[in-house]
Design a protein around this motif. Structure first.
Motif, mmCIF file in Angstrom:
data_model
loop_
_atom_site.group_PDB
_atom_site.id
_atom_site.type_symbol
_atom_site.label_atom_id
_atom_site.label_comp_id
_atom_site.label_asym_id
_atom_site.label_seq_id
_atom_site.Cartn_x
_atom_site.Cartn_y
_atom_site.Cartn_z
ATOM 1 N N LEU A 289 16.427 59.058 -63.095
ATOM 2 C CA LEU A 289 17.635 58.840 -64.157
ATOM 3 C C LEU A 289 19.014 59.924 -63.972
ATOM 4 O O LEU A 289 19.730 59.781 -65.294
ATOM 5 N N LYS A 290 18.540 60.732 -63.632
ATOM 6 C CA LYS A 290 19.943 62.149 -64.025
ATOM 7 C C LYS A 290 21.076 61.787 -62.861
ATOM 8 O O LYS A 290 22.368 62.220 -62.830
ATOM 9 N N ASN A 291 20.905 60.295 -61.785
ATOM 10 C CA ASN A 291 22.101 59.819 -60.790
ATOM 11 C C ASN A 291 22.682 59.733 -61.515
ATOM 12 O O ASN A 291 22.491 58.789 -62.249
ATOM 13 N N PRO A 292 24.277 59.434 -60.747
ATOM 14 C CA PRO A 292 25.346 58.641 -61.500
ATOM 15 C C PRO A 292 24.891 57.061 -61.793
ATOM 16 O O PRO A 292 24.226 56.936 -59.817
ATOM 17 N N VAL A 293 25.073 56.356 -62.596
ATOM 18 C CA VAL A 293 25.198 55.136 -62.243
ATOM 19 C C VAL A 293 25.784 54.465 -61.123
ATOM 20 O O VAL A 293 25.624 53.050 -60.567
ATOM 21 N N LYS A 294 27.195 55.356 -60.785
ATOM 22 C CA LYS A 294 27.581 54.926 -59.576
ATOM 23 C C LYS A 294 27.263 54.352 -57.775
ATOM 24 O O LYS A 294 27.077 53.118 -57.112
ATOM 25 N N SER A 295 25.746 55.345 -58.536
ATOM 26 C CA SER A 295 25.003 55.073 -56.911
ATOM 27 C C SER A 295 23.797 53.759 -56.928
ATOM 28 O O SER A 295 23.586 53.235 -56.123
ATOM 29 N N ILE A 296 24.235 53.258 -58.055
ATOM 30 C CA ILE A 296 23.245 51.706 -57.879
ATOM 31 C C ILE A 296 23.914 50.564 -58.149
ATOM 32 O O ILE A 296 23.477 49.686 -58.636
ATOM 33 N N MET A 297 25.627 50.775 -58.744
ATOM 34 C CA MET A 297 26.263 49.863 -59.329
ATOM 35 C C MET A 297 26.468 48.808 -58.348
ATOM 36 O O MET A 297 26.668 48.904 -56.600
ATOM 37 N N SER A 298 26.363 47.169 -58.014
ATOM 38 C CA SER A 298 26.955 46.744 -57.658
ATOM 39 C C SER A 298 28.879 46.709 -57.674
ATOM 40 O O SER A 298 29.278 46.618 -58.545
ATOM 41 N N THR A 299 29.240 47.003 -56.331
ATOM 42 C CA THR A 299 30.553 46.631 -56.222
ATOM 43 C C THR A 299 31.578 45.305 -55.603
ATOM 44 O O THR A 299 32.672 45.379 -54.902
ATOM 45 N N LYS A 300 30.144 44.250 -55.702
ATOM 46 C CA LYS A 300 30.869 43.016 -55.090
ATOM 47 C C LYS A 300 31.183 42.466 -56.776
ATOM 48 O O LYS A 300 30.563 41.707 -56.984
ATOM 49 N N LEU A 301 32.861 42.982 -56.902
ATOM 50 C CA LEU A 301 33.461 42.155 -57.753
ATOM 51 C C LEU A 301 33.992 40.675 -57.752
ATOM 52 O O LEU A 301 34.549 40.840 -56.725
ATOM 53 N N VAL A 302 33.507 40.314 -58.512
ATOM 54 C CA VAL A 302 33.888 38.466 -58.573
ATOM 55 C C VAL A 302 34.318 38.816 -60.533
ATOM 56 O O VAL A 302 34.065 38.401 -61.544
ATOM 57 N N VAL A 303 36.131 38.689 -60.292
ATOM 58 C CA VAL A 303 36.562 38.426 -61.655
ATOM 59 C C VAL A 303 37.293 37.603 -61.850
ATOM 60 O O VAL A 303 38.141 36.713 -60.291
ATOM 61 N N VAL A 304 37.748 36.816 -62.769
ATOM 62 C CA VAL A 304 38.676 35.954 -62.980
ATOM 63 C C VAL A 304 39.632 37.098 -64.190
ATOM 64 O O VAL A 304 39.698 37.509 -64.742
ATOM 65 N N ASP A 305 40.805 36.176 -64.323
ATOM 66 C CA ASP A 305 42.231 36.288 -65.218
ATOM 67 C C ASP A 305 41.466 35.337 -66.730
ATOM 68 O O ASP A 305 40.947 34.416 -66.633
ATOM 69 N N ALA A 306 42.358 35.781 -67.857
ATOM 70 C CA ALA A 306 42.301 35.204 -69.281
ATOM 71 C C ALA A 306 42.566 33.974 -69.251
ATOM 72 O O ALA A 306 42.133 32.739 -70.369
ATOM 73 N N ASP A 307 43.920 33.275 -67.859
ATOM 74 C CA ASP A 307 43.863 32.259 -67.970
ATOM 75 C C ASP A 307 42.993 31.028 -66.749
ATOM 76 O O ASP A 307 43.875 30.003 -67.007
ATOM 77 N N THR A 308 41.972 31.126 -67.009
ATOM 78 C CA THR A 308 40.986 31.121 -66.077
ATOM 79 C C THR A 308 40.915 29.799 -66.338
ATOM 80 O O THR A 308 39.902 29.889 -67.548
ATOM 81 N N PRO A 309 40.790 28.716 -65.869
ATOM 82 C CA PRO A 309 39.770 27.423 -66.755
ATOM 83 C C PRO A 309 38.512 27.472 -66.426
ATOM 84 O O PRO A 309 38.416 28.004 -65.208
ATOM 85 N N LEU A 310 37.913 26.980 -67.838
ATOM 86 C CA LEU A 310 36.839 27.630 -67.354
ATOM 87 C C LEU A 310 35.351 26.341 -66.977
ATOM 88 O O LEU A 310 34.563 26.963 -66.259
ATOM 89 N N SER A 311 36.130 25.361 -66.051
ATOM 90 C CA SER A 311 35.393 24.844 -65.078
ATOM 91 C C SER A 311 35.654 25.682 -64.171
ATOM 92 O O SER A 311 34.960 25.468 -63.107
#
Length: 872
Positions: A368-390
């Motif tokens: 419980l007292k560990n930082p959340v960064k110790s269990i987060m996933s760093t494999k980020l997949v992001v899109v920008d706001a103008d990315t088509p929904l498809s």
């Protein structure tokens, strides 16, 4: 245990039959054995939250009370653990098809018939029993029927399969979804054409829509080209596909789309062919494939609308976790909000994503007292706001992820979840998110207003803002000026009350600024806010936060957040803008919710549908801003206001908060118009029970506010709130007055004076209208407060108000030169009631102009002599 199972490595008919069986046996759990077939896996990557299941490895050794088996009656086709459970099951029910070609090796209650798909049997039972299904369920069942009947072309297809499909289409099955997931089998020559098309496929961007064009050539006649194109469409997983195929001397053009924004039927009609909105074909009289491709790319432009982008479907604002938060803190946020995942921010940058599943595991391990960064996933997949929904949808399926952050100009502006994607295809299966009926997204969220700041702001204010930006850089925190300051600057009417918001740690910034400016610092640790006092100025500093409400109308709780979410908690779009002050981005306007547009269109618009339920005082604020700026409350916002009023939310707010807002309204230049507008919303009688706004009351209020500016100048200070209360409450009985007194903290002195004035207001106003002597008026008004005189003025015409002003000016300027002591010393009078009567007589004579300072003593002598003679 009560289980629903199918054969190993399920296809669509197997999985859909499991889901359908769950409708008939709701207390059973669906179990999947082995790996689902590829198209089923792709489907589950998007919709697994909708159709939960467990895997065979999750099964224990418990006894099986009931086992429902679908799409097989053969023990050998079941998973190994399930085969063992067959012998332990107290009850077995089997649903399957093709009894003539399948071996039955399991005993139980059998529903096995010669039909095209097992799910047809189950759909029939669902229909007959009147069990509710929605469009998503109907689509899944339709996919299964189409796939297992080879698009209704296999000889095993029956009328019952068609009747089942009819029922499913009546339940709004989505044919575009069916086409996306159904498999096809091709012959050898068709596969050769398919290979060419795959080698020659190209991607073209047309108005934010991705259109794939593929070409192939053969000198032979090939039948079933439509099936080839559909197969390619399935294999490539693209949204829109147009294939150009030459067979001998003919060129065939065939298209498929799942997009709502491309009219394939219209496109092919123009080319001389036909079809419907989602599919079509034609044959063109052209000599070669390249010429046909040029024609396709030219004509398709006319039939493509701007498709949905990430910004159109994303959830916003985004709740985030900071990397140094403990797992315990993040777990509390997730439990309170129901979120299954949160983006993780560090140094104002997106650095990872943490899921509820990861948090739960960490909690179970005592971390419980560990930082959340110790269990987060760093494999980020992001899109920008103008990315088509498809494209978003394809990314979600390809990477098997349930949420994708949306970035714009380096700022996290939203997140797209599987639910957001599902909303675009299914209206009844998922509660629809409003298509921004309230917060209209501005096309230009970021805009530099540095030049406007230079031209509109006094140099002192401009330099002070630059200084605050410098302080932010020194402590590594982003600093923004927000709210009314920004709004008024954009309206070319700048105000100089500065409210700052600091991302992450406003208290740290305030401490640093106070030290640098030698300012007095007042901190409010509970609310993460502080105030700086220096050079006669006050600057409020807040930590960027999102306020969430434990219950409607309650004061908000506070948690650290980001600037976008902080702005989202505000009342109206015109007040939900910020200007960044840090040196690198000084003057950058952040307008996430269309505030600039609403200023231009003169609209008051709230930011979300619960705005007036969370804080009903915003109803009063909306009217105040509408009247002050001569704006109009936007239609949907007005509807939400009326709904909140009708449901009694104003009555649930503390009287103190209502009073604070009403006190601001009566300070407005157009206060009468604002009060009248509140009455039109029924807000006056809701906030002050027993008060009914009438034309007569409006006349009194207008007369009151005509008199107030003079009264404030004359008396130095007048409480406008109490002045208006005299008018609003003048007809209330004692019980109502006491209730309102308790609710709004009215003073006992006010109530006593109101009761007195209610009795004498008519005769007193008549005295003024008849121009009676000042002394007569004085004798009945000398204990009345400034607010009471304003109430009297509400009964008077302009000419009569002028007489009242003359009276009040006379009262304030007339002074006695003689005192009681003088009467005792010079005339030998003794202290008594008579002494006071003589002094009042002298004052009244001076009020009426009968005497002045020069003959005051002579008047006293005459009074004493007259009194002496009368006594004899």
């Amino acid at each position: 245990m009560k289980l629903i199972v199918g054969h190993k490595n399920p296809d669509f008919d197997c999985f859909a039959s499991c889901v359908a069986a769950k409708k008939l046996f709701p207390d059973h759990t669906v179990v999947i054995s082995g790996s689902p077939q590829q198209n089923v896996s792709q489907y589950l990557r998007i919709y697994e939250d909708r159709y939960p299941y467990i895997t065979e490895s999750d099964l224990g050794e418990e006894k099986v009370e009931s086992l429902v088996i679908v799409d097989t009656a053969s023990r050998e086709r079941l998973g190994p653990k399930i085969q063992q459970l067959v012998d332990k099951a107290e009850k077995i029910v089997i649903y399957d098809h093709h009894p003539d070609i399948k071996e039955v090796t399991i005993s139980g209650e059998k529903h096995i018939e010669s039909i095209g798909a097992t799910v047809t049997l189950l759909v029939e039972e669902i229909k007959n029993k009147g069990i509710s299904i929605d469009s998503m369920d109907a689509t899944l069942f339709a996919i299964a029927i189409y796939e297992d009947t080879g698009n209704l072309l296999y000889t095993s297809t029956t009328v019952r399969d068609l009747e089942a499909l009819k029922f499913l289409f009546e339940k709004n099955a989505n044919l575009a979804e069916v086409a996306e997931f159904v498999r096809y089998d091709l012959n050898y020559e068709q596969k050769l054409i398919l290979d060419q098309l795959i080698s020659n496929i190209e991607q073209h961007n047309v108005k934010h829509n991705v259109v794939h064009v593929a070409t192939a050539e053969t000198d032979k006649f090939i039948g079933g080209l439509s099936a080839v194109v559909t197969k390619l469409w399935e294999l490539q997983g693209v949204e829109t596909l147009i294939c150009i195929i030459r067979t001998g001397r003919k060129i065939h053009i065939i298209g498929r789309t799942s997009s709502e924004d491309i009219d394939i039927g219209g496109f092919f009609t123009e080319l001389g062919g036909g079809g419907h909105r989602k599919a079509g074909s034609c044959t063109v009289n052209l000599s070669d494939v390249l010429e046909a491709k040029r024609l396709v790319l030219e004509v398709i432009q006319k039939y493509v609308e701007k498709g949905p982008l990430a910004r159109d479907v994303m959830s916003s604002p985004v709740r985030v976790a900071y990397s140094d938060m403990t797992i315990e803190e993040v777990n509390k946020i997730m439990e309170r909000t129901g979120h299954n995942g949160l983006p993780v921010i560090e140094g104002n940058k997106l650095v990872g994503i943490v899921t509820k599943k990861a948090v739960d595991k960490a909690v179970n391990h005592g971390l419980l007292k560990n930082p959340v960064k110790s269990i987060m996933s760093t494999k980020l997949v992001v899109v920008d706001a103008d990315t088509p929904l498809s494209k978003v949808r394809k990314i979600m399926a390809d990477y098997d992820i349930g949420r994708i952050p949306v970035i714009e100009n380096g700022v996290l502006v939203g997140i797209i979840t599987r639910t957001d994607v599902m909303r675009m295809s299914f209206s009844d299966a998922v509660k629809a998110k409003p298509k921004r009926p309230i917060t209209q997204q501005s096309e230009k969220i970021f805009h530099n207003v540095h030049d406007k700041m230079i031209s509109c702001l006094p140099r002192e204010i401009y330099n002070l803002l630059k200084t605050f930006g410098q302080f932010g850089d020194e402590v590594g925190l982003n600093v923004y000026v927000v709210g009314g300051f920004v709004r008024d600057l954009l309206m070319d009417n700048p105000s100089f009350d500065i409210d700052l918001v600091v991302e992450r740690d406003g208290l740290k910034f305030a401490e640093h600024a106070a030290e640098k400016l030698k300012a007095t610092l007042v901190k409010h640790d509970k609310f993460l806010t502080a105030s700086l006092f220096f050079n006669g100025r006050r600057v409020d500093v807040a930590t960027a936060r999102i306020e969430y409400y434990e219950a409607p109308t309650e004061l908000p709780q506070v948690e650290i957040s980001t600037i976008r979410k902080d702005l989202y908690r505000r009342d109206f779009t015109i007040n939900a803008m910020a200007i960044k002050l840090n040196h690198k981005d000084f003057g950058l306007l952040l307008d996430f919710f269309g505030g600039q547009e609403d200023i231009q269109n003169k609209k008051i618009r709230c930011l979300h549908t619960l705005s007036f339920i969370e804080d009903p005082t915003r109803i009063l604020r909306a009217v105040r801003f509408e009247v002050r700026f001569d704006f109009t409350i936007e239609e949907e916002t007005e509807r939400l206001m009326r709904e909140a009023i009708h449901q009694g939310y104003l009555e649930k707010v503390s009287g103190q908060r209502i009073r604070q807002e009403f006190e601001k309204i009566v300070q407005e230049i157009k206060a009468v118009k604002a009060i009248k507008r509140l009455a039109e919303f029924d807000a006056i009688k809701r906030t002050f029970p027993g008060t009914f706004y009438t034309a007569t009351m409006e006349e009194k209020l207008r007369a009151l506010f005509d008199f107030l500016p003079w009264a404030e100048k004359h008396f130095g200070q007048v409480d406008r709130f109490y002045s208006v209360m005299f008018v609003l409450l003048e007809y209330h009985n004692e019980q109502l007055l006491n209730e309102i007194k308790e609710r709004y903290g009215l003073s006992l002195k006010f109530l006593q004076q109101l009761k007195l004035l209610k009795k004498m207001i008519i005769p007193l106003s008549q005295m003024i209208k008849l121009r009676m002597n000042f002394s007569d008026i004085y004798k009945v008004t000398h204990d009345i407060s400034p607010e009471g005189f304003c109430y009297i003025a509400s009964y008077l015409e302009p000419d009569d108000q002028e007489y009242l002003k003359q009276f009040l000016e006379r009262v304030s300027t007339v002074k006695l030169t003689i005192s009681g002591k003088d009467l005792i010393d010079k005339f030998g009078l003794k202290p008594s009631k008579k002494l006071g009567e003589i002094l009042e007589s002298i004052y009244c004579a001076k009020l009426d102009g009968l005497i002045d300072d020069s003959n005051e003593l002579e008047y006293v002598k005459s009074l004493i002599e007259s009194a002496s003679s009368n006594s004899r």
